[in-house]
Design a protein around this motif. Structure first.
Motif, short mmCIF file in Angstrom:
data_model
loop_
_atom_site.label_atom_id
_atom_site.label_comp_id
_atom_site.label_asym_id
_atom_site.label_seq_id
_atom_site.Cartn_x
_atom_site.Cartn_y
_atom_site.Cartn_z
N THR A 166 0.83 -1.20 0.00
CA THR A 166 0.00 0.00 0.00
C THR A 166 0.87 1.26 0.00
OG1 THR A 166 -1.79 -1.14 1.15
CG2 THR A 166 -1.78 1.25 1.29
N GLN A 167 1.93 1.26 0.81
CA GLN A 167 2.83 2.41 0.85
C GLN A 167 3.53 2.61 -0.49
OE1 GLN A 167 5.32 1.69 4.28
NE2 GLN A 167 3.75 2.42 5.71
N ALA A 189 2.36 1.70 -3.43
CA ALA A 189 1.36 2.17 -4.39
C ALA A 189 1.03 3.64 -4.18
CB ALA A 189 0.09 1.33 -4.28
N ASP A 190 1.16 4.11 -2.94
CA ASP A 190 0.78 5.48 -2.60
C ASP A 190 1.97 6.43 -2.44
OD1 ASP A 190 -1.82 4.56 -2.57
OD2 ASP A 190 -1.89 4.30 -0.39
N ASP A 213 4.59 9.38 -2.90
CA ASP A 213 4.42 10.73 -3.44
C ASP A 213 5.13 10.80 -4.80
OD1 ASP A 213 7.22 12.11 -3.15
OD2 ASP A 213 6.88 11.13 -1.21
N ARG A 245 8.27 8.60 -6.29
CA ARG A 245 7.91 7.66 -7.37
C ARG A 245 8.78 7.92 -8.60
NH1 ARG A 245 4.39 4.03 -8.43
NH2 ARG A 245 3.22 4.35 -6.53
#
Length: 193
Positions: free
Chosen positions: A91-92, A94-95, A97, A101
């Motif tokens: 999840t981290q 995928a999320d 910033d 990224r």
């Protein structure tokens, strides 16, 4: 000697013989009873010992079974915790910033690009939501173009028909490698072993 004396002697002798037979019978009966009681006592001891062994064996089996169930429950709980940790990491990832990224995507693309230095045309795949980001990054790479998307957390898959090489540098593949390499240490740390 009179007939009466003979009868009395025979009667006395018969009574003495009967008393002797009775005494022998009572002695024999007493001996049989003692032997039977001794056999019964021995049989009782053997049965008691057999029952104690059976009780102890069943106790050991029950204890062993309970220990195995407890161990399986602990392993299942640990597996669930590790699965939750992995889901949190995914999840981290995928999320992340945008800046992080972009930085990670560039690093993964740079690492993959080494395999394609002589290729004229290189196809790069990314997750759907990173397509615009990847297109801007690929402006710095000659012959590299976005060829499609992959279902992943981020990163890139790079391939070329010319070299028949495919490099999977997705966040998923990196996580899988790191997870496999560090699972024991992670488990030890999480469960204080």
């Amino acid at each position: 000697m009179s007939l009466e004396t003979v009868v009395t002697d025979i009667k006395t002798e018969a009574e003495a013989r009967a008393a002797e037979i009775r005494e022998d019978g009572e002695d024999r009966a007493s001996e049989i009873i003692q032997n039977a009681e001794a056999d019964a006592e021995e049989l009782l001891e053997e049965r008691s010992a057999a029952i104690e062994r059976q009780i102890e064996q069943e106790r050991e089996q029950t204890l062993s079974s309970a220990k195995l169930e407890a161990k399986q429950a602990r392993l299942e709980a640990r597996r669930n915790v590790l699965e939750e940790v992995r889901e949190q990491v995914e999840t981290q990832l995928a999320d992340l910033d945008e800046d992080t990224r972009e930085e990670l995507t560039r690093e993964l693309l740079d690492a993959a690009a080494v395999e394609f230095e002589d290729a004229e045309h290189v196809s790069v795949y990314c997750r759907e939501s990173d397509k615009a980001l990847l297109e801007s990054i690929l402006d710095d790479y000659d012959g590299f173009e976005v060829a499609g998307t992959r279902d992943c957390l981020g990163g890139v898959v790079v391939e070329s028909d010319e070299s028949r090489v495919r490099v999977n540098n997705t966040f998923d593949s990196v996580l899988e490698d790191v997870w496999d390499d560090n699972l024991k240490q992670l488990s030890d740390r999480l469960f204080n072993q």
